[in-house]
Design a protein around this motif. Sequence first.
Motif, PDB file in Angstrom:
ATOM      1  N   MET A 159       0.832  -1.213   0.000  1.00 22.03           N
ATOM      2  CA  MET A 159       0.000   0.000   0.000  1.00 22.03           C
ATOM      3  C   MET A 159       0.865   1.260   0.000  1.00 22.03           C
ATOM      4  SD  MET A 159      -3.134  -0.917   2.562  1.00 22.03           S
ATOM      5  CE  MET A 159      -4.010   0.624   2.276  1.00 22.03           C
ATOM      6  N   VAL A 160       1.922   1.229   0.818  1.00 23.06           N
ATOM      7  CA  VAL A 160       2.789   2.410   0.953  1.00 23.06           C
ATOM      8  C   VAL A 160       3.669   2.561  -0.294  1.00 23.06           C
ATOM      9  CG1 VAL A 160       4.771   3.287   2.264  1.00 23.06           C
ATOM     10  CG2 VAL A 160       2.746   2.424   3.477  1.00 23.06           C
ATOM     11  N   GLU A 161       4.272   1.473  -0.717  1.00 24.26           N
ATOM     12  CA  GLU A 161       5.279   1.557  -1.789  1.00 24.26           C
ATOM     13  C   GLU A 161       4.635   1.808  -3.156  1.00 24.26           C
ATOM     14  OE1 GLU A 161       7.353  -1.952  -0.425  1.00 24.26           O
ATOM     15  OE2 GLU A 161       7.891  -0.785   1.347  1.00 24.26           O
ATOM     16  N   ALA A 162       3.380   1.407  -3.288  1.00 30.21           N
ATOM     17  CA  ALA A 162       2.676   1.633  -4.559  1.00 30.21           C
ATOM     18  C   ALA A 162       2.464   3.118  -4.821  1.00 30.21           C
ATOM     19  CB  ALA A 162       1.336   0.908  -4.550  1.00 30.21           C
ATOM     20  N   VAL A 163       2.383   3.930  -3.784  1.00 27.51           N
ATOM     21  CA  VAL A 163       2.124   5.357  -4.008  1.00 27.51           C
ATOM     22  C   VAL A 163       3.384   6.208  -3.809  1.00 27.51           C
ATOM     23  CG1 VAL A 163      -0.335   5.236  -3.503  1.00 27.51           C
ATOM     24  CG2 VAL A 163       1.258   5.704  -1.630  1.00 27.51           C
ATOM     25  N   ALA A 164       4.517   5.548  -3.639  1.00 26.05           N
ATOM     26  CA  ALA A 164       5.756   6.313  -3.449  1.00 26.05           C
ATOM     27  C   ALA A 164       6.294   6.771  -4.808  1.00 26.05           C
ATOM     28  CB  ALA A 164       6.796   5.447  -2.746  1.00 26.05           C
ATOM     29  N   GLU A 165       6.689   8.031  -4.862  1.00 19.15           N
ATOM     30  CA  GLU A 165       7.277   8.538  -6.104  1.00 19.15           C
ATOM     31  C   GLU A 165       8.566   7.783  -6.421  1.00 19.15           C
ATOM     32  OE1 GLU A 165       8.115  13.022  -7.293  1.00 19.15           O
ATOM     33  OE2 GLU A 165       6.097  12.362  -6.728  1.00 19.15           O
ATOM     34  N   ARG A 166       9.381   7.558  -5.377  1.00 25.01           N
ATOM     35  CA  ARG A 166      10.581   6.718  -5.549  1.00 25.01           C
ATOM     36  C   ARG A 166      10.531   5.602  -4.523  1.00 25.01           C
ATOM     37  NH1 ARG A 166      15.801  10.076  -4.809  1.00 25.01           N
ATOM     38  NH2 ARG A 166      16.796   8.158  -5.499  1.00 25.01           N
ATOM     39  N   PHE A 167      10.884   4.413  -4.956  1.00 20.22           N
ATOM     40  CA  PHE A 167      10.925   3.260  -4.054  1.00 20.22           C
ATOM     41  C   PHE A 167      12.309   2.625  -4.209  1.00 20.22           C
ATOM     42  CE2 PHE A 167       9.301  -1.397  -3.626  1.00 20.22           C
ATOM     43  CZ  PHE A 167       9.951  -1.526  -2.401  1.00 20.22           C
ATOM     44  N   ILE A 168      13.132   2.804  -3.174  1.00 20.57           N
ATOM     45  CA  ILE A 168      14.483   2.234  -3.205  1.00 20.57           C
ATOM     46  C   ILE A 168      14.492   0.948  -2.395  1.00 20.57           C
ATOM     47  CG2 ILE A 168      16.931   2.621  -2.716  1.00 20.57           C
ATOM     48  CD1 ILE A 168      16.515   5.572  -2.839  1.00 20.57           C
ATOM     49  N   VAL A 169      14.911  -0.117  -3.049  1.00 24.73           N
ATOM     50  CA  VAL A 169      15.029  -1.420  -2.383  1.00 24.73           C
ATOM     51  C   VAL A 169      16.469  -1.590  -1.909  1.00 24.73           C
ATOM     52  CG1 VAL A 169      14.888  -3.917  -2.739  1.00 24.73           C
ATOM     53  CG2 VAL A 169      13.211  -2.392  -3.788  1.00 24.73           C
ATOM     54  N   VAL A 170      16.621  -2.072  -0.700  1.00 27.20           N
ATOM     55  CA  VAL A 170      17.964  -2.261  -0.129  1.00 27.20           C
ATOM     56  C   VAL A 170      18.137  -3.726   0.256  1.00 27.20           C
ATOM     57  CG1 VAL A 170      18.354   0.100   0.624  1.00 27.20           C
ATOM     58  CG2 VAL A 170      17.044  -1.396   2.109  1.00 27.20           C
ATOM     59  N   ALA A 171      19.272  -4.294  -0.130  1.00 31.19           N
ATOM     60  CA  ALA A 171      19.462  -5.736   0.124  1.00 31.19           C
ATOM     61  C   ALA A 171      20.928  -6.107   0.010  1.00 31.19           C
ATOM     62  CB  ALA A 171      18.655  -6.548  -0.894  1.00 31.19           C
ATOM     63  N   ASP A 172      21.264  -7.254   0.578  1.00 35.90           N
ATOM     64  CA  ASP A 172      22.582  -7.837   0.318  1.00 35.90           C
ATOM     65  C   ASP A 172      22.447  -8.737  -0.913  1.00 35.90           C
ATOM     66  OD1 ASP A 172      22.481 -10.855   1.274  1.00 35.90           O
ATOM     67  OD2 ASP A 172      21.222  -9.644   2.590  1.00 35.90           O
ATOM     68  N   ASP A 173      23.585  -9.150  -1.463  1.00 34.55           N
ATOM     69  CA  ASP A 173      23.534  -9.803  -2.776  1.00 34.55           C
ATOM     70  C   ASP A 173      22.972 -11.231  -2.755  1.00 34.55           C
ATOM     71  OD1 ASP A 173      25.698 -10.944  -1.536  1.00 34.55           O
ATOM     72  OD2 ASP A 173      27.145 -10.492  -3.129  1.00 34.55           O
ATOM     73  N   THR A 174      22.652 -11.758  -1.572  1.00 33.08           N
ATOM     74  CA  THR A 174      22.017 -13.087  -1.536  1.00 33.08           C
ATOM     75  C   THR A 174      20.582 -13.022  -2.075  1.00 33.08           C
ATOM     76  OG1 THR A 174      21.159 -12.795   0.707  1.00 33.08           O
ATOM     77  CG2 THR A 174      23.336 -13.813   0.506  1.00 33.08           C
ATOM     78  N   LYS A 175      20.047 -11.804  -2.225  1.00 32.69           N
ATOM     79  CA  LYS A 175      18.650 -11.662  -2.659  1.00 32.69           C
ATOM     80  C   LYS A 175      18.479 -11.661  -4.179  1.00 32.69           C
ATOM     81  CE  LYS A 175      17.359 -11.211   1.635  1.00 32.69           C
ATOM     82  NZ  LYS A 175      16.829 -10.019   2.232  1.00 32.69           N
ATOM     83  N   LEU A 176      19.595 -11.650  -4.904  1.00 26.64           N
ATOM     84  CA  LEU A 176      19.492 -11.605  -6.372  1.00 26.64           C
ATOM     85  C   LEU A 176      19.094 -12.977  -6.925  1.00 26.64           C
ATOM     86  CD1 LEU A 176      22.706  -9.515  -7.138  1.00 26.64           C
ATOM     87  CD2 LEU A 176      20.325  -8.733  -7.239  1.00 26.64           C
TER      88      LEU A 176
END
Length: 251
Positions: free
Chosen positions: A126-143
């Motif tokens: 709900m929050v991220e759908a209306v964000a002008e910018r959405f930055i995802v943060v992760a370590d490389d195990t998530k790729l």
Amino acid sequence: SPRPTSVSFSVKAQSVALSQDDLKKLAAEKAVESIKPGMVLGLGTGSTAAFAVDQIGKLLSSGQLHDIVGIPTSKRTEDQARSLGIPLVALDTHPRIDLAIDGADEVDPNLDLVKGRGGALLREKMVEAVAERFIVVADDTKLVKGLGGSGLAMPVEVVQFCWKFNLVRLRDLFREFGCEAKLRVGEGGEAYVTDNSNFIIDLYFKEPLKDGFAAGREIGKFEGVVEHGLFLGMATSVIIAGKNGVEVMNK
Ligand code: 5RP
């Protein structure tokens, strides 16, 4: 969908071995550099997002950041933000969000995501759908090469009423991907209940989904499904920290 348009390497990780938490913190703190005074922020949930919330709290208390407000994506994040003195508001009064920062469980080459292993997928979406910018943060195990390809859970939030009925429907929907569906269980052995009083059905795939958008559409057709963990076309940037440094991928 379009491929990310630019890739850059910004911060070089030190030569000493960094733990997974160090990498999460590096990515989170890089994202926080994009926050400007006056912004309405979406505050994500999970261990990586928590590093970003911590950093926002530190910058506020040292006076390096001011005049921001946050919208938390879970009760956990709300508690953390309150304890750090971050002013909080709601989507009801602030329906436009300048920047959301959150973690992810899987990130594919198109910057499409699986989220919600932390159970906060509904408020996050709900929050991220209306964000002008959405930055995802992760370590490389998530790729991952394809969504569902990590072999870990892809969550679907469902109403409690006749949850087994939806578990069977979801499993059958993805039969060709070798899908197993399980009700998420909490620490006490009881069914896990979300912040919105719903259950979660975790889907496990033997092979990645061929078309995440089609999968999302089909899941959404089931009455009693509240939300699913496919976050498609939503991330505007992904910041990945690995042992060779921090990589920023922009849509
Ligand atoms: C919570 C989420 C989290 O962002 C996701 O599970 C990643 O968590 P972590 O940063 O702890 O690996 O979607 O619902």
